[in-house]
Write a protein that holds these residues in place. Sequence first.
Motif, PDB file in Angstrom:
ATOM      1  N   THR A 177       0.839  -1.199   0.000  1.00 34.85           N
ATOM      2  CA  THR A 177       0.000   0.000   0.000  1.00 34.85           C
ATOM      3  C   THR A 177       0.871   1.246   0.000  1.00 34.85           C
ATOM      4  OG1 THR A 177      -0.114  -0.005   2.428  1.00 34.85           O
ATOM      5  CG2 THR A 177      -1.868  -1.173   1.235  1.00 34.85           C
ATOM      6  N   PRO A 178       0.313   2.394  -0.433  1.00 33.54           N
ATOM      7  CA  PRO A 178       1.069   3.647  -0.387  1.00 33.54           C
ATOM      8  C   PRO A 178       1.379   4.053   1.048  1.00 33.54           C
ATOM      9  CG  PRO A 178      -0.817   3.828  -1.872  1.00 33.54           C
ATOM     10  CD  PRO A 178      -0.985   2.546  -1.117  1.00 33.54           C
ATOM     11  N   ASP A 179       2.357   4.944   1.210  1.00 34.53           N
ATOM     12  CA  ASP A 179       2.692   5.461   2.532  1.00 34.53           C
ATOM     13  C   ASP A 179       1.498   6.234   3.095  1.00 34.53           C
ATOM     14  OD1 ASP A 179       5.204   4.404   2.115  1.00 34.53           O
ATOM     15  OD2 ASP A 179       6.048   6.296   1.414  1.00 34.53           O
ATOM     16  N   SER A 180       1.330   6.179   4.410  1.00 37.52           N
ATOM     17  CA  SER A 180       0.169   6.798   5.050  1.00 37.52           C
ATOM     18  C   SER A 180       0.205   8.322   4.986  1.00 37.52           C
ATOM     19  CB  SER A 180       0.077   6.342   6.512  1.00 37.52           C
ATOM     20  OG  SER A 180       1.269   6.665   7.211  1.00 37.52           O
ATOM     21  N   SER A 181       1.399   8.911   4.901  1.00 33.94           N
ATOM     22  CA  SER A 181       1.527  10.370   4.871  1.00 33.94           C
ATOM     23  C   SER A 181       2.065  10.822   3.521  1.00 33.94           C
ATOM     24  CB  SER A 181       2.463  10.854   5.989  1.00 33.94           C
ATOM     25  OG  SER A 181       1.964  10.483   7.256  1.00 33.94           O
TER      26      SER A 181
ATOM     27  N   GLY B 294       2.869   9.152 -17.000  1.00 30.92           N
ATOM     28  CA  GLY B 294       2.825   8.745 -15.607  1.00 30.92           C
ATOM     29  C   GLY B 294       2.067   9.668 -14.683  1.00 30.92           C
ATOM     30  N   VAL B 295       1.526  10.779 -15.210  1.00 26.71           N
ATOM     31  CA  VAL B 295       0.820  11.762 -14.382  1.00 26.71           C
ATOM     32  C   VAL B 295      -0.656  11.790 -14.775  1.00 26.71           C
ATOM     33  CG1 VAL B 295       0.662  14.178 -13.678  1.00 26.71           C
ATOM     34  CG2 VAL B 295       2.899  13.161 -14.160  1.00 26.71           C
ATOM     35  N   GLN B 296      -1.548  11.667 -13.793  1.00 27.25           N
ATOM     36  CA  GLN B 296      -2.973  11.721 -14.092  1.00 27.25           C
ATOM     37  C   GLN B 296      -3.353  13.120 -14.552  1.00 27.25           C
ATOM     38  OE1 GLN B 296      -5.705   9.873 -11.289  1.00 27.25           O
ATOM     39  NE2 GLN B 296      -7.258  11.414 -11.739  1.00 27.25           N
ATOM     40  N   GLN B 297      -4.068  13.183 -15.689  1.00 29.65           N
ATOM     41  CA  GLN B 297      -4.452  14.459 -16.278  1.00 29.65           C
ATOM     42  C   GLN B 297      -5.862  14.875 -15.874  1.00 29.65           C
ATOM     43  OE1 GLN B 297      -1.995  16.061 -18.743  1.00 29.65           O
ATOM     44  NE2 GLN B 297      -0.963  14.726 -17.269  1.00 29.65           N
ATOM     45  N   SER B 298      -6.801  13.979 -16.027  1.00 30.59           N
ATOM     46  CA  SER B 298      -8.195  14.301 -15.727  1.00 30.59           C
ATOM     47  C   SER B 298      -8.957  13.006 -15.510  1.00 30.59           C
ATOM     48  CB  SER B 298      -8.825  15.116 -16.859  1.00 30.59           C
ATOM     49  OG  SER B 298      -8.696  14.431 -18.099  1.00 30.59           O
TER      50      SER B 298
ATOM     51  N   THR C  35      -3.382   0.243 -10.996  1.00 34.97           N
ATOM     52  CA  THR C  35      -3.302   1.214  -9.912  1.00 34.97           C
ATOM     53  C   THR C  35      -2.404   2.380 -10.315  1.00 34.97           C
ATOM     54  OG1 THR C  35      -1.357   0.204  -8.885  1.00 34.97           O
ATOM     55  CG2 THR C  35      -3.530  -0.683  -8.266  1.00 34.97           C
ATOM     56  N   PRO C  36      -2.503   3.510  -9.631  1.00 35.52           N
ATOM     57  CA  PRO C  36      -1.574   4.613  -9.912  1.00 35.52           C
ATOM     58  C   PRO C  36      -0.113   4.209  -9.786  1.00 35.52           C
ATOM     59  CG  PRO C  36      -3.401   5.403  -8.589  1.00 35.52           C
ATOM     60  CD  PRO C  36      -3.548   3.910  -8.654  1.00 35.52           C
ATOM     61  N   ALA C  37       0.199   3.370  -8.827  1.00 30.13           N
ATOM     62  CA  ALA C  37       1.588   2.927  -8.652  1.00 30.13           C
ATOM     63  C   ALA C  37       2.054   2.099  -9.838  1.00 30.13           C
ATOM     64  CB  ALA C  37       1.726   2.136  -7.356  1.00 30.13           C
ATOM     65  N   GLN C  38       1.172   1.262 -10.364  1.00 28.83           N
ATOM     66  CA  GLN C  38       1.549   0.443 -11.513  1.00 28.83           C
ATOM     67  C   GLN C  38       1.753   1.299 -12.755  1.00 28.83           C
ATOM     68  OE1 GLN C  38      -1.843  -2.189 -11.205  1.00 28.83           O
ATOM     69  NE2 GLN C  38      -0.602  -3.839 -10.338  1.00 28.83           N
TER      70      GLN C  38
ATOM     71  N   THR D  82     -13.946   0.765 -12.522  1.00 30.95           N
ATOM     72  CA  THR D  82     -14.159   1.224 -11.157  1.00 30.95           C
ATOM     73  C   THR D  82     -13.519   2.600 -10.967  1.00 30.95           C
ATOM     74  OG1 THR D  82     -14.105  -1.059 -10.392  1.00 30.95           O
ATOM     75  CG2 THR D  82     -13.834   0.661  -8.727  1.00 30.95           C
ATOM     76  N   GLY D  83     -14.313   3.559 -10.539  1.00 35.64           N
ATOM     77  CA  GLY D  83     -13.798   4.910 -10.373  1.00 35.64           C
ATOM     78  C   GLY D  83     -14.042   5.793 -11.563  1.00 35.64           C
ATOM     79  N   GLY D  84     -14.630   5.248 -12.649  1.00 36.66           N
ATOM     80  CA  GLY D  84     -14.943   6.060 -13.814  1.00 36.66           C
ATOM     81  C   GLY D  84     -13.880   6.014 -14.877  1.00 36.66           C
ATOM     82  N   MET D  85     -13.682   7.158 -15.567  1.00 35.19           N
ATOM     83  CA  MET D  85     -12.706   7.285 -16.644  1.00 35.19           C
ATOM     84  C   MET D  85     -11.527   8.128 -16.169  1.00 35.19           C
ATOM     85  SD  MET D  85     -15.318   8.299 -19.696  1.00 35.19           S
ATOM     86  CE  MET D  85     -13.942   8.809 -20.731  1.00 35.19           C
TER      87      MET D  85
END
Length: 515
Positions: A121-125, A438-442, A504-507, A429-432
Motif C-alpha cells: 500500500t502507499p505510505d500513510s503520509s 505517468g501523471v494523471q491528467q483528468s 493502480t496509480p503505482a503500476q 471502477t472509479g470512472g474514466m
Amino acid sequence: MSVAAPSSDIAPPPSRRPGRTLLVAGIVSRTWLWFVAGLVAITLVPILFGWRPFVVESGSMMPRIRVGDVVLAAPTTDADQLVGRVTVFTDPDRPDTYKTHRVIGRNADGTLVTQGDANPTPDSSTITLDDVEGLGRLLVQYAGLPLIWARTGQWLLLLLLLGSLVLAAYVVSRDQDEDEPTEPTDGDGGGAVVDLPRPSTSGGSSAIAASTPLDPGLRRAAHPARRLRVLAFAVVAGLALGLPTSAAAFSATTKNSANRWAAGNWSYTTTVTGLSPWLYWKLDETAGTSAADTSGNGRTGTYNPNANAFTRGIAGALVTDSPNLGVTLNGTTACINTSSSTTMNAPTQLTEVVWFKTTTTQGGKLFGFEMPQTGVAVAGSGGTYDRHLYMDGSGKVWFGVYNGAYFTVGSNGTLNDGAWHMAVGQLGTGGMKLWIDGVQQSSTSTNAVGETTTGWFRAGCGNLAGWGGSWNGGNSPTTNSGTAQNRPFAGSLDEISVWQSVLTPAQIASLWAAH
C-alpha cells in the motif's frame, strides 16, 4: 702478479622471478583493492556535483535496491519530474530520518504520494516538495555494507573485510618487491649495496677469489613510491567504511525481507509482462505484416494494408530495452488491426497504454475498440467505436467512451512536440481517467461504462465521427455521426498494451519510470 680464474663452483644468484602462487595472489589482490576503490570513487565523486549519498537500511525498495546499497540523489525543484521515480525525502512521520520510496502520484493540492516498491500500500503520509532531499540518479551496490555492519553490530563481517584489505595490500607489496628488485650500484647511489669480492692469497701470490656467501650481496633498499602506492590502496579502500552517518538514514518501512529497486536498469518489457497484460504489441518488427504479442496470449496484430504502409525499425520510446524499435505510419490507410477473426465483447474494465510521437496538426486515432475489424462503418449501420485514445488538431490527447452520449477526459496540454509520450486510458471502477507520462491528467466518475458491443482492438486509424465536441484545432470529425470520419494518425507508435482491469496509480507510475 697473477689472477686466478674464477672458481667453477660459484653459486649463481638466486632467481628473482615471482612464483606462480604469488603471481595469482597479486592479481586477485589488485582486483579486490581496485574494486573497493572503484566503489568508493563512484560514491564520492558525484558529491562534487551536488549529489548526496544515502545508505539504504531497509528492504522496502527491493528487489533492486538492497540493504547496504548507496543511492545518490540529485537536487530537484520539479515536482512533475519526481512522479514515477525513486526519491529521497524527509520522513514526515519521523522528521529526524530519511526515506527512499517511489513517488507514485501527485494530488490536486500539490502533495506527493509515495510507496515502497515492496510495500502493498502507499505510505500513510504525503510529502511536499520541501521534504524532498533529491531524485535518485545512481545506485552503487554494496558500497554501504560496512556502515550497515557497524551500525548493526556485525563485527565479524567488518573485521573480515578489513582483514581482506590489509592482506591484499600486503600481497601486492610482496608481489611488487619480487617483480622489481633493485639493481646493484657502486655504493654511491641510493639503491642496493654490492659486497665486492674479497682478496685472498694463493701460492704466495696475490689473487682475487670470488666470494660465495649465501646472500650474493644484494641488499634491498626501501622504495618510497611503491610503498606509497600500497598505502594509497589501503586509504582509499578504508574510505568505504567512513561514509557520513548523516547520509545513511533510510527508515525501515516494511517487514518484507525479500525485495529490490527499479531504476535506470529497469526493463520496460519485464515490467509490463509482470503485470500480466491481455495484449502487448511491442512493434519491434522490421519486416513482415505480423505484430507479435509479447503477452504470451497469442493476440497478434496485422500491419495493414501491407508492410510498405509503415516505416519499421525506427528508434523507439524506451532506453531500457534492446531492441528499442517502433513504427511510423505512412499515408492515410496504415493501421494495425487485431489478427483474430473472432470478435470479443467490449471490456467493462480496461487499461490501454500507447506510446506515440508526432508533430501533426491533423490529429488522429491512437488506439481503440471498433467494429468492423478493418476499415470504418457508419454508426448505426454496423459501425461502433469507443474506448479510444485520440489526438485532436491542436495536439491535445483525449480518452473517450460512448454510452448514449460522448464522454471524454483530456490532457492538460498539447503533445505534438516530436517527443515520445505515454498515454494511458482507463475505464471501470472509479470512472474514466487519462494519464500522460505517468501523471494523471483528468478523470470523471459520472460514466464508468462504455457501449455494450463486440469488436476488435486497432491502432493508428479509425472512425471518430461525432467526437468533434472534444476536438480543438483543424480536421474536426464534427458532431455528426452519420458520415464515417476516418482519422489516421500521422506519427509513430510503440509499446501498445491492454489490460482488462484497472491498473493502480503505482503500476502506471512504474511503467513510466521503467522506460
